[in-house]
Motif scaffolding. Structure first.
Motif, PDB file in Angstrom:
ATOM      1  N   VAL A 110      -0.122  -3.427  -1.377  1.00  0.00           N
ATOM      2  CA  VAL A 110      -0.335  -2.569  -0.388  1.00  0.00           C
ATOM      3  C   VAL A 110       0.483  -1.542  -0.358  1.00  0.00           C
ATOM      4  N   GLY A 111       0.219  -0.391  -0.244  1.00  0.00           N
ATOM      5  CA  GLY A 111       1.229   0.768  -0.137  1.00  0.00           C
ATOM      6  C   GLY A 111       1.621   1.165  -1.380  1.00  0.00           C
ATOM      7  N   GLU A 112       2.322   2.349  -1.449  1.00  0.00           N
ATOM      8  CA  GLU A 112       3.081   3.142  -2.505  1.00  0.00           C
ATOM      9  C   GLU A 112       3.821   2.131  -3.370  1.00  0.00           C
ATOM     10  N   ASN A 113       4.389   1.257  -2.751  1.00  0.00           N
ATOM     11  CA  ASN A 113       5.408   0.518  -3.514  1.00  0.00           C
ATOM     12  C   ASN A 113       4.865  -0.989  -3.992  1.00  0.00           C
ATOM     13  N   ASN A 114       3.308  -1.078  -4.078  1.00  0.00           N
ATOM     14  CA  ASN A 114       2.778  -2.101  -4.407  1.00  0.00           C
ATOM     15  C   ASN A 114       3.163  -3.530  -3.881  1.00  0.00           C
ATOM     16  N   MET A 115       3.242  -3.532  -2.555  1.00  0.00           N
ATOM     17  CA  MET A 115       4.174  -4.813  -2.002  1.00  0.00           C
ATOM     18  C   MET A 115       2.840  -5.782  -1.782  1.00  0.00           C
ATOM     19  N   MET A 277     -22.045   1.110  -4.076  1.00  0.00           N
ATOM     20  CA  MET A 277     -21.708  -0.115  -3.390  1.00  0.00           C
ATOM     21  C   MET A 277     -21.363   0.122  -1.706  1.00  0.00           C
ATOM     22  N   SER A 278     -21.905  -1.005  -0.727  1.00  0.00           N
ATOM     23  CA  SER A 278     -21.693  -0.856   0.539  1.00  0.00           C
ATOM     24  C   SER A 278     -20.214  -1.586   0.963  1.00  0.00           C
ATOM     25  N   MET A 279     -19.719  -2.319  -0.093  1.00  0.00           N
ATOM     26  CA  MET A 279     -18.645  -2.832   0.207  1.00  0.00           C
ATOM     27  C   MET A 279     -17.479  -2.649  -0.667  1.00  0.00           C
ATOM     28  N   VAL A 280     -16.159  -2.859  -0.200  1.00  0.00           N
ATOM     29  CA  VAL A 280     -14.885  -2.357  -1.175  1.00  0.00           C
ATOM     30  C   VAL A 280     -14.746  -3.341  -2.165  1.00  0.00           C
ATOM     31  N   ALA A 281     -14.569  -2.905  -3.524  1.00  0.00           N
ATOM     32  CA  ALA A 281     -14.297  -3.696  -4.759  1.00  0.00           C
ATOM     33  C   ALA A 281     -12.603  -3.704  -4.644  1.00  0.00           C
ATOM     34  N   GLU A 282     -11.922  -4.650  -4.183  1.00  0.00           N
ATOM     35  CA  GLU A 282     -10.320  -4.629  -4.071  1.00  0.00           C
ATOM     36  C   GLU A 282      -9.766  -4.538  -5.269  1.00  0.00           C
ATOM     37  N   GLY A 283     -10.514  -4.843  -6.776  1.00  0.00           N
ATOM     38  CA  GLY A 283     -10.004  -4.663  -7.858  1.00  0.00           C
ATOM     39  C   GLY A 283      -9.736  -3.273  -8.260  1.00  0.00           C
ATOM     40  N   TYR A 284     -10.137  -2.161  -7.794  1.00  0.00           N
ATOM     41  CA  TYR A 284      -9.815  -0.958  -8.061  1.00  0.00           C
ATOM     42  C   TYR A 284      -8.452  -0.616  -7.513  1.00  0.00           C
ATOM     43  N   ALA A 285      -8.003  -0.597  -6.208  1.00  0.00           N
ATOM     44  CA  ALA A 285      -6.510  -0.619  -5.951  1.00  0.00           C
ATOM     45  C   ALA A 285      -5.758  -1.800  -6.540  1.00  0.00           C
ATOM     46  N   ALA A 286      -6.191  -2.968  -6.541  1.00  0.00           N
ATOM     47  CA  ALA A 286      -5.451  -3.734  -7.276  1.00  0.00           C
ATOM     48  C   ALA A 286      -4.919  -3.378  -8.617  1.00  0.00           C
ATOM     49  N   THR A 287      -5.955  -2.926  -9.438  1.00  0.00           N
ATOM     50  CA  THR A 287      -5.492  -2.356 -10.868  1.00  0.00           C
ATOM     51  C   THR A 287      -4.263  -1.582 -10.855  1.00  0.00           C
ATOM     52  N   GLY A 289      -1.737  -1.132  -8.559  1.00  0.00           N
ATOM     53  CA  GLY A 289      -0.542  -1.998  -8.209  1.00  0.00           C
ATOM     54  C   GLY A 289      -0.150  -2.838  -9.280  1.00  0.00           C
ATOM     55  N   LEU A 290      -0.885  -3.518  -9.842  1.00  0.00           N
ATOM     56  CA  LEU A 290      -0.502  -4.487 -10.841  1.00  0.00           C
ATOM     57  C   LEU A 290      -0.043  -4.019 -11.941  1.00  0.00           C
ATOM     58  N   TYR A 291      -0.722  -2.713 -12.246  1.00  0.00           N
ATOM     59  CA  TYR A 291      -0.218  -2.084 -13.791  1.00  0.00           C
ATOM     60  C   TYR A 291       1.082  -1.451 -13.449  1.00  0.00           C
ATOM     61  N   GLN A 292       1.403  -1.020 -12.477  1.00  0.00           N
ATOM     62  CA  GLN A 292       2.795  -0.546 -11.728  1.00  0.00           C
ATOM     63  C   GLN A 292       3.763  -1.561 -11.924  1.00  0.00           C
ATOM     64  N   THR A 293       3.515  -2.758 -11.328  1.00  0.00           N
ATOM     65  CA  THR A 293       4.157  -3.963 -11.284  1.00  0.00           C
ATOM     66  C   THR A 293       4.462  -4.555 -12.780  1.00  0.00           C
ATOM     67  N   ALA A 307      -7.976  -1.771 -17.556  1.00  0.00           N
ATOM     68  CA  ALA A 307      -8.544  -1.712 -16.558  1.00  0.00           C
ATOM     69  C   ALA A 307      -7.940  -0.217 -15.995  1.00  0.00           C
ATOM     70  N   TYR A 308      -6.879  -0.031 -15.977  1.00  0.00           N
ATOM     71  CA  TYR A 308      -6.032   1.145 -15.660  1.00  0.00           C
ATOM     72  C   TYR A 308      -6.340   2.363 -16.281  1.00  0.00           C
ATOM     73  N   ARG A 309      -6.539   2.206 -17.617  1.00  0.00           N
ATOM     74  CA  ARG A 309      -6.910   3.430 -18.342  1.00  0.00           C
ATOM     75  C   ARG A 309      -8.190   3.969 -18.189  1.00  0.00           C
ATOM     76  N   VAL A 310      -9.349   2.968 -17.877  1.00  0.00           N
ATOM     77  CA  VAL A 310     -10.680   3.451 -17.589  1.00  0.00           C
ATOM     78  C   VAL A 310     -10.595   3.821 -16.372  1.00  0.00           C
ATOM     79  N   LEU A 311     -10.194   3.396 -15.112  1.00  0.00           N
ATOM     80  CA  LEU A 311     -10.263   3.670 -13.846  1.00  0.00           C
ATOM     81  C   LEU A 311      -9.701   4.894 -13.280  1.00  0.00           C
ATOM     82  N   TYR A 312      -8.049   4.776 -13.850  1.00  0.00           N
ATOM     83  CA  TYR A 312      -7.244   6.005 -13.484  1.00  0.00           C
ATOM     84  C   TYR A 312      -6.901   7.043 -14.470  1.00  0.00           C
TER      85      TYR A 312
END
Length: 329
Positions: A110-115, A277-287, A289-293, A307-312
């Motif tokens: 969650v958020g910019e600090n990947n909490m 997609m009609s629903m949110v795929a949480e893996g996109y934002a999670a990628t 956050g976890l990459y930064q962590t 995942a990060y290099r492909v998506l972002y």
């Protein structure tokens, strides 16, 4: 516990409201869209998600008034995409959250600090860990909607809270495990969505079962590395809330993250895949956050990196998987 306020209007929220109302728990349910609110109060059906499920209207009241919903119960259940959580929280008066027990099923940082969601709640609303619990495990909403046998884990360091929550969710088709490892299970629930996404990419590129088995095996190893770098992990990696959740997200056709990844693997852009997609795929934002962590922890985690290099970084998925192949063990 006879009353719970639920915040979130998607398929997973709908499945959880189904469970609660079947157990005669009175639910006040916040949904953002008025058309959903009216339909649920009139017919007992969420018109946008799992609309074949008929909810008992004696035990559920829908509302688009968030403060009102929060005030109706001492226990809140947040079931929304992690990317939307900060905006939602910004609209909640901190005084409304005083003394609340908070249950979350938010599988992303969650958020910019990947909490973690639990850490974010503690930071924004001063809600202690003992007032918090999370729902996790291999439990797709579609199968719960069809009463298929499911195992769910409720995690909290507070045993009294666990014992109060357990009967709210237990049923003939739903077995509840209790666990104290709040932080570890939260990270596992976030990481498994990235794994599901990368497994979908592999499927979209026509990789076979042999490679998929190696990919998932390496994902389990990555999760162990991540948890050990964050804290001293327990000895429960093979339990349903860790390994079970990862496996169902990696292999199930119900997994929205796997579906999203498959579209990417077939050559769709991120934007095209999201629009399909009609629903949110949480893996996109999670990628992200976890990459930064992982970067902060100086960990080399090839699956997260891919995942990060492909998506972002918008790198070609084919060439990134050729690199990933060389990093599998």
């Amino acid at each position: 516990m006879t009353e719970i306020s639920v915040i979130g209007g998607g398929s997973w929220a709908t499945a959880l409201v189904k469970i609660l109302t079947e157990n005669k728990v009175h639910v006040t349910w916040y949904l953002r869209r008025l058309v959903q609110v009216e339909a649920i109060n009139d017919t007992g059906r969420n018109p946008d998600y799992l609309n074949f499920v008929k909810l008992d209207t004696h035990y559920v009241t829908a509302s688009d008034d968030l403060p009102h919903v929060i005030q109706q119960s001492s226990t809140l259940l947040f079931v929304i995409p992690s990317a939307h959580f900060p905006t939602l929280c910004a609209g909640i008066d901190i005084d409304l959250m005083a003394g609340k027990n908070v249950l979350t099923s938010i599988k992303g940082t969650v958020g910019e600090n990947n909490m973690l969601p639990s850490a974010y709640l503690a930071d924004v609303f001063h809600i202690e860990e003992r007032q918090q619990a999370i729902l996790a495990g291999p439990c797709h909403a579609e199968e719960i909607a069809m009463d298929k046998k499911t195992y769910m884990t409720i995690c909290s360091p507070n045993q009294d809270l666990l014992q109060k929550l357990k009967p709210c969710f237990s049923s003939r088709y739903l077995a509840i495990n209790l666990f104290e490892d709040l932080r570890g299970v939260e990270y596992a629930a976030i990481y498994k969505n990235v794994v599901g996404l990368v497994c979908g990419m592999a499927k979209g590129q026509q990789y076979g079962d042999n490679f998929m088995a190696v990919l998932v095996s390496n994902a389990i190893y990555e999760l162990e590395l991540l948890l050990k770098a964050l804290y001293v992990a327990g000895n429960r990696m093979a339990c349903s809330s860790y390994l079970g959740d990862l496996l169902v997200t990696a292999y199930s056709a119900h997994s929205r993250n796997r579906t999203f990844g498959e579209l990417i693997g077939r050559g769709y852009s991120v934007e095209q895949s999201q629009n399909a997609m009609s629903m949110v795929a949480e893996g996109y934002a999670a990628t992200k956050g976890l990459y930064q962590t992982a970067k902060e922890l100086r960990l080399n985690l090839p699956i997260i990196n891919t995942a990060y290099r492909v998506l972002y970084n918008h790198m070609p998925v084919t060439s990134e998987f050729k690199l990933l192949e060389r990093n599998m063990i």
